[in-house]
Design a protein around this motif. Sequence first.
Motif, PDB file in Angstrom:
ATOM      1  N   GLY A  47     -32.723  -5.322  -3.746  1.00 50.94           N
ATOM      2  CA  GLY A  47     -32.926  -6.701  -3.316  1.00 50.94           C
ATOM      3  C   GLY A  47     -33.191  -6.779  -1.822  1.00 50.94           C
ATOM      4  N   LEU A  48     -33.108  -8.008  -1.293  1.00 49.89           N
ATOM      5  CA  LEU A  48     -33.314  -8.245   0.139  1.00 49.89           C
ATOM      6  C   LEU A  48     -32.007  -8.017   0.885  1.00 49.89           C
ATOM      7  N   ARG A  49     -32.065  -7.133   1.889  1.00 45.59           N
ATOM      8  CA  ARG A  49     -30.854  -6.772   2.626  1.00 45.59           C
ATOM      9  C   ARG A  49     -31.111  -6.942   4.128  1.00 45.59           C
ATOM     10  N   PHE A  50     -30.051  -7.385   4.832  1.00 40.61           N
ATOM     11  CA  PHE A  50     -30.123  -7.581   6.280  1.00 40.61           C
ATOM     12  C   PHE A  50     -29.214  -6.572   6.968  1.00 40.61           C
ATOM     13  N   ILE A  51     -29.746  -5.965   8.006  1.00 44.11           N
ATOM     14  CA  ILE A  51     -28.978  -5.000   8.790  1.00 44.11           C
ATOM     15  C   ILE A  51     -29.043  -5.416  10.258  1.00 44.11           C
ATOM     16  N   ILE A  52     -28.198  -4.780  11.047  1.00 46.04           N
ATOM     17  CA  ILE A  52     -28.189  -5.048  12.487  1.00 46.04           C
ATOM     18  C   ILE A  52     -29.127  -4.043  13.153  1.00 46.04           C
ATOM     19  N   PRO A  53     -30.185  -4.490  13.726  1.00 45.81           N
ATOM     20  CA  PRO A  53     -31.119  -3.547  14.364  1.00 45.81           C
ATOM     21  C   PRO A  53     -30.433  -2.705  15.436  1.00 45.81           C
ATOM     22  N   PHE A  54     -30.878  -1.456  15.523  1.00 47.67           N
ATOM     23  CA  PHE A  54     -30.390  -0.470  16.496  1.00 47.67           C
ATOM     24  C   PHE A  54     -28.921  -0.100  16.275  1.00 47.67           C
ATOM     25  N   VAL A  55     -28.297  -0.690  15.263  1.00 46.84           N
ATOM     26  CA  VAL A  55     -26.898  -0.382  14.956  1.00 46.84           C
ATOM     27  C   VAL A  55     -26.782   0.227  13.560  1.00 46.84           C
ATOM     28  N   ASP A  56     -27.465  -0.385  12.606  1.00 44.16           N
ATOM     29  CA  ASP A  56     -27.403   0.079  11.217  1.00 44.16           C
ATOM     30  C   ASP A  56     -28.648   0.889  10.885  1.00 44.16           C
ATOM     31  N   VAL A  57     -28.440   1.852   9.995  1.00 44.35           N
ATOM     32  CA  VAL A  57     -29.543   2.638   9.443  1.00 44.35           C
ATOM     33  C   VAL A  57     -29.399   2.618   7.928  1.00 44.35           C
ATOM     34  N   LEU A  58     -30.486   2.223   7.252  1.00 42.28           N
ATOM     35  CA  LEU A  58     -30.451   2.113   5.789  1.00 42.28           C
ATOM     36  C   LEU A  58     -31.344   3.203   5.190  1.00 42.28           C
ATOM     37  N   HIS A  59     -30.734   4.098   4.390  1.00 39.81           N
ATOM     38  CA  HIS A  59     -31.479   5.135   3.679  1.00 39.81           C
ATOM     39  C   HIS A  59     -31.721   4.665   2.238  1.00 39.81           C
ATOM     40  N   ARG A  60     -32.972   4.731   1.821  1.00 33.71           N
ATOM     41  CA  ARG A  60     -33.313   4.375   0.444  1.00 33.71           C
ATOM     42  C   ARG A  60     -33.393   5.648  -0.388  1.00 33.71           C
ATOM     43  N   VAL A  61     -32.720   5.635  -1.535  1.00 29.51           N
ATOM     44  CA  VAL A  61     -32.687   6.798  -2.429  1.00 29.51           C
ATOM     45  C   VAL A  61     -33.251   6.376  -3.778  1.00 29.51           C
ATOM     46  N   SER A  62     -34.264   7.104  -4.261  1.00 28.80           N
ATOM     47  CA  SER A  62     -34.871   6.798  -5.559  1.00 28.80           C
ATOM     48  C   SER A  62     -33.979   7.309  -6.686  1.00 28.80           C
ATOM     49  N   LEU A  63     -33.807   6.472  -7.706  1.00 30.69           N
ATOM     50  CA  LEU A  63     -32.990   6.840  -8.864  1.00 30.69           C
ATOM     51  C   LEU A  63     -33.837   7.232 -10.071  1.00 30.69           C
ATOM     52  N   ARG A  64     -35.142   7.329  -9.913  1.00 30.25           N
ATOM     53  CA  ARG A  64     -36.017   7.697 -11.021  1.00 30.25           C
ATOM     54  C   ARG A  64     -35.936   9.199 -11.307  1.00 30.25           C
ATOM     55  N   ILE A  65     -36.322   9.557 -12.532  1.00 30.34           N
ATOM     56  CA  ILE A  65     -36.336  10.970 -12.912  1.00 30.34           C
ATOM     57  C   ILE A  65     -37.483  11.676 -12.192  1.00 30.34           C
ATOM     58  N   VAL A  66     -37.180  12.808 -11.609  1.00 33.08           N
ATOM     59  CA  VAL A  66     -38.153  13.586 -10.847  1.00 33.08           C
ATOM     60  C   VAL A  66     -38.549  14.817 -11.657  1.00 33.08           C
ATOM     61  N   THR A  67     -39.851  15.054 -11.749  1.00 37.43           N
ATOM     62  CA  THR A  67     -40.370  16.249 -12.421  1.00 37.43           C
ATOM     63  C   THR A  67     -40.650  17.320 -11.376  1.00 37.43           C
ATOM     64  N   MET A  68     -39.970  18.458 -11.514  1.00 36.48           N
ATOM     65  CA  MET A  68     -40.122  19.522 -10.528  1.00 36.48           C
ATOM     66  C   MET A  68     -40.588  20.804 -11.214  1.00 36.48           C
ATOM     67  N   PRO A  69     -41.808  21.262 -10.946  1.00 38.79           N
ATOM     68  CA  PRO A  69     -42.243  22.548 -11.513  1.00 38.79           C
ATOM     69  C   PRO A  69     -41.566  23.713 -10.790  1.00 38.79           C
ATOM     70  N   ILE A  70     -41.141  24.682 -11.570  1.00 38.54           N
ATOM     71  CA  ILE A  70     -40.533  25.899 -11.027  1.00 38.54           C
ATOM     72  C   ILE A  70     -41.598  26.985 -11.071  1.00 38.54           C
ATOM     73  N   GLN A  71     -41.995  27.466  -9.930  1.00 36.92           N
ATOM     74  CA  GLN A  71     -43.095  28.413  -9.859  1.00 36.92           C
ATOM     75  C   GLN A  71     -42.755  29.711 -10.582  1.00 36.92           C
ATOM     76  N   SER A  72     -43.816  30.434 -10.946  1.00 40.93           N
ATOM     77  CA  SER A  72     -43.660  31.645 -11.753  1.00 40.93           C
ATOM     78  C   SER A  72     -42.804  32.677 -11.030  1.00 40.93           C
ATOM     79  N   GLN A  73     -41.886  33.256 -11.784  1.00 37.92           N
ATOM     80  CA  GLN A  73     -40.963  34.251 -11.251  1.00 37.92           C
ATOM     81  C   GLN A  73     -41.174  35.587 -11.950  1.00 37.92           C
TER      82      GLN A  73
END
Length: 284
Positions: A47-73
């Motif tokens: 949603g819409l979020r308010f932070i204090i500039p120069f004081v707060d830092v907001l990290h966004r983390v995706s919760l979707r499933i990630v497809t990761m190829p594992i290279q040939s071993q």
Amino acid sequence: METLIFLIVVVAVLVVVVIAMAIKVVKQFEKGVLFRFGRLVGPRAPGLRFIIPFVDVLHRVSLRIVTMPIQSQGIITRDNVSVDVSAVAYFRVVDAVKSVIAIENVHAAINQIAQTTLRKVVGQHTLDETLSETDRINLDIREILDVATVEWGVEVTLVELKDIQLPESMKRAMARQAEAEREKRAKIINAQGESLAAAALGEASDIMMDHPLALQLRNLQSLVEIGVDKNTTVVFPAPLMSTIGELGSFLARETAAAASTTPRPAEHTTTSPDPVLNGATVTV
């Protein structure tokens, strides 16, 4: 006056900039992690979020499933066969706070641990097990990854072996083995068919011994099958010739018996047997 107007414009621009920096939007498939002066404040819902500039830092983390190829071993199996195995892993973040605090780069970490786990698990199996028991190998890799990534707030949902590359010499050996296996099955099936056919022919011969006329009917059926293609060659089996002779003898005996029981006239008559009844002349 001009200076006052300039100051007002500058203040208005600064206010707009501050408001723009204070407004943050967290998307539906994300979760925010808020830090204030470097200390964790807590997660933030979408949603819409308010932070204090120069004081707060907001990290966004995706919760979707990630497809990761594992290279040939390059992996050496338990029976000392070198194979190249590649896979694909599916994971998602279930705890946004842990994924930010516990580890620096969760994607790179999962990629590296997936490669080492794939090499370790496949190396514990033989080549035949690797090719035929992929489901069990996938489950073992997933369980090991789940134990390692649970502290990072990540859940591994699925791991699948994607490709297994064999040496050319091993491919030729497996092809020869498969060909030999098919030949063995073909010979076994052929032998079983011969056995069943022999048993059926034995039963048929027993029936024909009890019913001699069945053999003659079968001979006539063979003649019909031979003449389907308008052949000019006519084949008379030896049993058919003997049957014709026996039929002629039977008719001759019946005629003689009928003649002996018929009353003779007063005059002297001479009866000669019909050559047609005494036998049959057949030209082949």
